[in-house]
Scaffold this motif. Structure first.
Motif, PDB file in Angstrom:
ATOM      1  N   ASP A  80       0.828  -1.210   0.000  1.00  0.00           N
ATOM      2  CA  ASP A  80       0.000   0.000   0.000  1.00  0.00           C
ATOM      3  C   ASP A  80       0.860   1.257   0.000  1.00  0.00           C
ATOM      4  O   ASP A  80       0.550   2.247  -0.664  1.00  0.00           O
ATOM      5  N   GLN A  81       1.940   1.225   0.749  1.00  0.00           N
ATOM      6  CA  GLN A  81       2.809   2.395   0.897  1.00  0.00           C
ATOM      7  C   GLN A  81       3.800   2.559  -0.250  1.00  0.00           C
ATOM      8  O   GLN A  81       4.572   3.521  -0.253  1.00  0.00           O
ATOM      9  N   GLY A  82       3.782   1.617  -1.187  1.00  0.00           N
ATOM     10  CA  GLY A  82       4.723   1.694  -2.303  1.00  0.00           C
ATOM     11  C   GLY A  82       6.127   1.261  -1.948  1.00  0.00           C
ATOM     12  O   GLY A  82       7.054   1.446  -2.746  1.00  0.00           O
ATOM     13  N   LEU A  83       6.312   0.688  -0.757  1.00  0.00           N
ATOM     14  CA  LEU A  83       7.631   0.215  -0.351  1.00  0.00           C
ATOM     15  C   LEU A  83       7.958  -1.125  -0.998  1.00  0.00           C
ATOM     16  O   LEU A  83       9.130  -1.471  -1.169  1.00  0.00           O
ATOM     17  N   LEU A  84       6.925  -1.884  -1.306  1.00  0.00           N
ATOM     18  CA  LEU A  84       7.071  -3.137  -2.024  1.00  0.00           C
ATOM     19  C   LEU A  84       6.298  -3.041  -3.333  1.00  0.00           C
ATOM     20  O   LEU A  84       5.215  -2.438  -3.373  1.00  0.00           O
ATOM     21  N   PRO A  85       6.819  -3.667  -4.392  1.00  0.00           N
ATOM     22  CA  PRO A  85       6.043  -3.734  -5.630  1.00  0.00           C
ATOM     23  C   PRO A  85       4.878  -4.706  -5.468  1.00  0.00           C
ATOM     24  O   PRO A  85       4.663  -5.259  -4.386  1.00  0.00           O
ATOM     25  N   GLY A  86       4.134  -4.933  -6.517  1.00  0.00           N
ATOM     26  CA  GLY A  86       2.977  -5.808  -6.436  1.00  0.00           C
ATOM     27  C   GLY A  86       3.337  -7.268  -6.265  1.00  0.00           C
ATOM     28  O   GLY A  86       4.515  -7.647  -6.239  1.00  0.00           O
ATOM     29  N   PRO A  87       2.342  -8.125  -6.145  1.00  0.00           N
ATOM     30  CA  PRO A  87       2.564  -9.545  -5.868  1.00  0.00           C
ATOM     31  C   PRO A  87       3.287 -10.297  -6.973  1.00  0.00           C
ATOM     32  O   PRO A  87       3.752 -11.408  -6.746  1.00  0.00           O
ATOM     33  N   ALA A  88       3.402  -9.716  -8.153  1.00  0.00           N
ATOM     34  CA  ALA A  88       4.113 -10.387  -9.250  1.00  0.00           C
ATOM     35  C   ALA A  88       5.623 -10.155  -9.207  1.00  0.00           C
ATOM     36  O   ALA A  88       6.361 -10.686 -10.031  1.00  0.00           O
ATOM     37  N   ALA A  89       6.116  -9.362  -8.255  1.00  0.00           N
ATOM     38  CA  ALA A  89       7.551  -9.066  -8.160  1.00  0.00           C
ATOM     39  C   ALA A  89       8.346 -10.362  -7.995  1.00  0.00           C
ATOM     40  O   ALA A  89       7.992 -11.224  -7.187  1.00  0.00           O
ATOM     41  N   PRO A  90       9.454 -10.532  -8.738  1.00  0.00           N
ATOM     42  CA  PRO A  90      10.217 -11.780  -8.682  1.00  0.00           C
ATOM     43  C   PRO A  90      11.231 -11.817  -7.549  1.00  0.00           C
ATOM     44  O   PRO A  90      11.709 -10.792  -7.066  1.00  0.00           O
ATOM     45  N   LEU A  91      11.582 -13.033  -7.159  1.00  0.00           N
ATOM     46  CA  LEU A  91      12.507 -13.259  -6.053  1.00  0.00           C
ATOM     47  C   LEU A  91      13.866 -12.619  -6.312  1.00  0.00           C
ATOM     48  O   LEU A  91      14.526 -12.153  -5.377  1.00  0.00           O
ATOM     49  N   ARG A  92      14.301 -12.578  -7.559  1.00  0.00           N
ATOM     50  CA  ARG A  92      15.624 -12.025  -7.880  1.00  0.00           C
ATOM     51  C   ARG A  92      15.751 -10.547  -7.509  1.00  0.00           C
ATOM     52  O   ARG A  92      16.858 -10.057  -7.291  1.00  0.00           O
ATOM     53  N   ASP A  93      14.621  -9.831  -7.420  1.00  0.00           N
ATOM     54  CA  ASP A  93      14.662  -8.421  -7.041  1.00  0.00           C
ATOM     55  C   ASP A  93      15.091  -8.231  -5.590  1.00  0.00           C
ATOM     56  O   ASP A  93      15.582  -7.155  -5.222  1.00  0.00           O
ATOM     57  N   PHE A  94      14.897  -9.254  -4.774  1.00  0.00           N
ATOM     58  CA  PHE A  94      15.197  -9.153  -3.343  1.00  0.00           C
ATOM     59  C   PHE A  94      16.458  -9.926  -2.956  1.00  0.00           C
ATOM     60  O   PHE A  94      17.135  -9.574  -1.996  1.00  0.00           O
ATOM     61  N   PHE A  95      16.754 -10.970  -3.713  1.00  0.00           N
ATOM     62  CA  PHE A  95      17.928 -11.792  -3.427  1.00  0.00           C
ATOM     63  C   PHE A  95      18.697 -11.988  -4.735  1.00  0.00           C
ATOM     64  O   PHE A  95      18.550 -13.013  -5.414  1.00  0.00           O
ATOM     65  N   PRO A  96      19.535 -11.012  -5.114  1.00  0.00           N
ATOM     66  CA  PRO A  96      20.245 -11.085  -6.398  1.00  0.00           C
ATOM     67  C   PRO A  96      21.090 -12.349  -6.557  1.00  0.00           C
ATOM     68  O   PRO A  96      21.319 -12.810  -7.679  1.00  0.00           O
ATOM     69  N   GLN A  97      21.540 -12.925  -5.420  1.00  0.00           N
ATOM     70  CA  GLN A  97      22.374 -14.117  -5.509  1.00  0.00           C
ATOM     71  C   GLN A  97      21.639 -15.286  -6.151  1.00  0.00           C
ATOM     72  O   GLN A  97      22.269 -16.243  -6.636  1.00  0.00           O
ATOM     73  N   ILE A  98      20.312 -15.220  -6.177  1.00  0.00           N
ATOM     74  CA  ILE A  98      19.539 -16.319  -6.748  1.00  0.00           C
ATOM     75  C   ILE A  98      19.746 -16.427  -8.257  1.00  0.00           C
ATOM     76  O   ILE A  98      19.500 -17.476  -8.862  1.00  0.00           O
ATOM     77  N   ARG A  99      20.246 -15.353  -8.867  1.00  0.00           N
ATOM     78  CA  ARG A  99      20.529 -15.392 -10.317  1.00  0.00           C
ATOM     79  C   ARG A  99      21.639 -16.393 -10.648  1.00  0.00           C
ATOM     80  O   ARG A  99      21.733 -16.859 -11.790  1.00  0.00           O
TER      81      ARG A  99
END
Length: 315
Positions: free
Chosen positions: A60-79
Motif C-alpha cells: 500500500d505504501q509503495g515500499l514493495l512492488p505488487g505480488p508479481a515481483a520476482p525473487l531475484r529483485d530481493f535476493f540477487p544471488q539467486i541469479r
C-alpha cells in the motif's frame, strides 16, 4: 447466537482463552485463569498472518512492488543458482506457499527444525532445490515466511517488529509483545511472536472490517480482500484452501427457511491450538488459544466446528 451452554462445554478442554465477537461486540469471553487475559503467549504460526498484513501495508505504501515481483529483485544471488526457475518465483507464490521448494516442515531432509539449527536461515531456504514448478502446488514452509520477513526488512529499512509497531501494532493498541529473531536479527516470519488473546481478536476484527480500524484505513480493502481468497488447495491431510498466509474454508449453516448453505470463512492457525477465525457473512470473529500438544493418535478437538459453529443459529 445462544451461548448459554458454551462455558460448560469448554471447561473440560482446558483452553487458555476463547473470545467471540459479533458485529463488533464481544459476546463471549473465557480465560483459563485471571492471568491469561493479560499475559503474552506464543501465537506460533498465526505469526504468518500478521506478516501477511505487514506485506500488504508495505505494498500500500509503495515500499514493495505488487505480488508479481520476482525473487531475484530481493535476493540477487539467486541469479547464480543452477535452477533458473528460482529467480522468477513471485512474491505471491511466497505468500501462498507455492514457491516449489523441496521442504518437509517437520521431518525429512529439508525441514523447519533443520533450518533453525543453521547459522543463516534465509540462505538455507534459498539453497533448497525445487521439487515442483513454482505456482503449481502448496507445500507448507515456514522458511518461506522467513524470506518474506527478510524482504520486508529490505523494503522498509527497519526491522519487521519496528515496522509492525509503526503501521499495525500501534494503530491496534498493541503495546506489549515479544518476537523472536534469526541469527541475522531478522524477526521470525512464520512463528515466534507473543501477543495477548485480545490482540488477536482486534487483528481479526481489522480484517473483518476490510482493513479499517477506528475510521482509519490501516490496510487497503484491495489487499485485505485478496489476501484471504483461496489461491491454492491445501496439501493433505488439511482441507480447504490457502491465501496469502491465511487458511480458508467453509462451514454449513442453516438459513431462515431451514435450508443448509455453505458460508465461507478464513483463519490464522498456529501450532498447539492458536486460531483466529473470521466469518464475514456472520460478522463474526473468534479467537482460541490453547496449550495443546497431543499427538496424532490423540488429536485435539476442533473447538470452532464442534462447539461454536453448532451454536451460531440460523443466518
Amino acid at each position: 447466537m445462544n451461548l448459554s451452554t458454551l462455558s460448560a462445554s469448554l471447561a473440560p478442554l482446558k483452553l487458555r482463552s476463547c473470545l467471540i465477537q459479533q458485529q463488533g461486540k464481544l459476546i463471549f469471553e473465557h480465560y483459563r485463569d485471571q492471568q491469561t487475559a493479560s499475559e503474552l503467549a506464543k501465537i506460533n504460526s498465526c505469526t504468518k498472518s500478521i506478516l501477511s498484513a505487514l506485506i500488504c501495508i508495505a505494498m500500500d505504501q509503495g515500499l514493495l512492488p505488487g505480488p508479481a515481483a520476482p525473487l531475484r529483485d530481493f535476493f540477487p544471488q539467486i541469479r547464480r543458482d543452477a535452477d533458473p526457475r528460482k529467480q522468477d518465483i513471485t512474491l505471491e507464490q511466497l505468500l501462498t506457499m507455492s514457491a516449489g521448494f523441496r521442504w518437509k516442515e517437520f521431518g525429512g531432509a529439508n525441514s523447519f527444525p533443520k533450518m533453525t539449527r543453521t547459522p543463516h536461515w534465509v540462505n538455507y531456504v534459498l539453497e533448497q532445490p525445487l521439487a515442483d514448478e513454482p505456482g503449481t502446488r502448496m507445500e507448507y514452509n515456514s522458511g518461506i515466511s522467513q524470506l518474506l520477513s527478510s524482504i520486508l526488512v529490505q523494503a522498509t529499512g527497519q526491522s519487521t517488529a519496528s515496522y509492525a509497531e509503526q503501521v499495525l501494532f500501534g494503530p491496534l493498541g498493541i503495546r506489549d509483545y515479544d518476537w523472536e529473531s534469526d541469527p541475522q536479527g531478522i524477526h521470525t516470519g512464520g512463528f515466534g511472536l507473543k501477543l495477548r488473546p485480545v490482540d488477536l481478536l482486534n487483528f481479526g476484527q481489522l480484517y473483518l472490517q476490510q482493513g479499517v480500524w477506528k475510521d482509519s484505513q490501516i490496510i487497503s480493502g484491495r489487499w485485505t480482500a485478496r489476501s484471504v481468497q483461496p489461491v491454492m488447495h491445501t496439501e493433505p491431510p488439511r482441507h480447504g484452501g490457502y491465501g496469502w498466509h491465511w487458511w480458508t474454508d467453509a462451514l454449513s449453516c442453516s438459513s431462515a427457511a431451514g435450508e443448509s448453505s455453505l458460508v465461507d470463512y478464513y483463519y490464522a492457525r498456529g501450532y498447539a491450538g492458536q486460531f483466529i477465525y473470521v466469518v464475514p457473512e456472520l460478522q463474526l470473529v473468534t479467537v482460541l488459544t490453547q496449550d495443546n500438544k497431543r499427538g496424532k493418535n490423540n488429536p485435539p478437538a476442533d473447538v470452532f466446528r464442534d462447539y461454536i459453529v453448532p451454536l451460531l443459529g440460523s443466518i
